[in-house]
Scaffold this active site. Sequence first.
Site, PDB file in Angstrom:
ATOM      1  N   LYS A  79       0.712  -1.158  -0.279  1.00 32.24           N
ATOM      2  CA  LYS A  79      -0.044   0.027  -0.121  1.00 32.24           C
ATOM      3  C   LYS A  79       0.657   1.069  -0.326  1.00 32.24           C
ATOM      4  O   LYS A  79       2.147   0.944   0.049  1.00 32.24           O
ATOM      5  CB  LYS A  79      -0.524  -0.166   1.111  1.00 32.24           C
ATOM      6  CG  LYS A  79      -1.478  -1.104   1.007  1.00 32.24           C
ATOM      7  CD  LYS A  79      -2.927  -0.818   0.051  1.00 32.24           C
ATOM      8  CE  LYS A  79      -3.909  -2.492  -0.489  1.00 32.24           C
ATOM      9  NZ  LYS A  79      -4.789  -2.956   0.374  1.00 32.24           N
TER      10      LYS A  79
HETATM   11  C1  LIG Z   1      -5.495  -4.398   0.809  1.00 31.02           C
HETATM   12  C2  LIG Z   1      -7.129  -4.364   1.368  1.00 31.02           C
HETATM   13  C3  LIG Z   1      -7.572  -4.406   1.942  1.00 31.02           C
HETATM   14  C4  LIG Z   1      -7.457  -5.307   3.028  1.00 31.02           C
HETATM   15  O1  LIG Z   1      -5.931  -5.000   3.727  1.00 31.02           O
HETATM   16  P1  LIG Z   1      -5.151  -5.614   5.054  1.00 31.02           P
HETATM   17  O2  LIG Z   1      -5.181  -4.082   5.229  1.00 31.02           O
HETATM   18  O3  LIG Z   1      -4.078  -5.983   3.524  1.00 31.02           O
HETATM   19  O4  LIG Z   1      -6.194  -6.506   5.507  1.00 31.02           O
HETATM   20  C5  LIG Z   1      -9.020  -4.384   1.899  1.00 31.02           C
HETATM   21  N1  LIG Z   1      -9.488  -3.805   1.268  1.00 31.02           N
HETATM   22  C6  LIG Z   1      -9.334  -3.389  -0.247  1.00 31.02           C
HETATM   23  C7  LIG Z   1      -9.382  -2.685  -1.182  1.00 31.02           C
HETATM   24  C8  LIG Z   1      -7.766  -3.664  -0.423  1.00 31.02           C
HETATM   25  O5  LIG Z   1      -6.741  -3.372  -1.495  1.00 31.02           O
END
Ligand SMILES: *Cc1c(COP(=O)(O)O)cnc(C)c1O
Length: 386
Positions: free
Chosen positions: A186
Amino acid sequence: MSQEFLPFALPNIGEEEINEVVSALRSGWVTTGPKTRQFEADFAAYLGDGVEAIAVNSATAGLHLALEAVGVREGDEVIVPSYTFTATAEVVRYLGAHPVIVDIDPATFNIDPAAIRAAITEKTRAIVPVHFAGLACEMDEILAIAREHGLKVVEDAAHSLPTTYKGRRIGTLASDVTVFSFYANKTMTTGEGGMVVSAHPEIIKRCKIMRLHGISRDAFDRYVSKTPAWFYEVIEPGFKYNMPDIGAAIGIHQLRRLGGFHEKRQAMADRYDRELSDLPLILPPRPVHAGDLHSWHLYPVRLTAEAGIKRDDFIIAMSEKGIGCSVHFIPLHLHPVWRDGYQLTPARFPNAQAAFEAEVTLPLYTRMTDQDQTRVIAAVREILGA
Ligand SMILES: *Cc1c(COP(=O)(O)O)cnc(C)c1O
């Protein structure tokens, strides 16, 4: 052609992050404690507008806590877009409620407000908009629908740091809760982690309790408080979703670098736009309102019919040139769990289906060099015969 493989994504971890982790390790306080408190305070201050922030061990955990805190219960319905990661929908099932999966806007890949309206029933409890790739959803319209029907809004902001909507940061809008992700790929990371943000003290209080086993005080509270450290009360069957200080140590410095990260992402997106604009591609949509900022978590392009190559073959060709691409997303309606569980067919999601069939996500991350991006652009141009 012995160039190194260019991965699709990489985290950007500096010496400050490493030193802060070492300091957490040496301090003896490795789980939720002073560094998590600081990270939460810094994050809330960064967003501003009087929001509170609580750190969790993933955005998935945060979305679960958020839906629980706004009152989603067994048998309720929660409206989510098909064009998202499965976490957005799975947390609804954790609570015994049902995700009602709807189609997207074909231009932005964001949830279609008209589809939200059409999906509302007596059982609808909440809406979970996802700001795809880092471009804000039509939040004024979504919030108006929610007000009209008495629904809660929990924003899945996993892609949206630092996204703004009409000049306001995601996390400070009039929704009930917003959840950010610090997963490895991210826009900033804590290894694994997430942040739950709300301006409503009762939601924050509930999330804090449920984050740690339903205990009325967390371990650090007990450590620093005057009442005996051994005493605690469990008031609910809660979860184990707290962020360790080892992760928060990384987050404190990632947050400080976020502005610089974003400048780099913006410049890279601008360069892709300039140097790919003559190709048979649909480039990512740009923000339409004044005061909208795209986080550029992802750079999603779509191959047009004139490209003369199918998406899957394009990704293979890029990989043969040593470049990693990805697809965002395989829509929920195609995954067996949702497809079979709710009898979903592609015909009900024409926009998400068409987006999926043509979409490729090109590498865009802050550790890429200008030369790396030159390589990606050259590879795309060559494959598309330009
Ligand atoms: C990455 C992601 C998540 C989950 O995030 P985590 O921190 O890995 O639990 C949820 N929604 C979207 C749209 C994502 O891209």
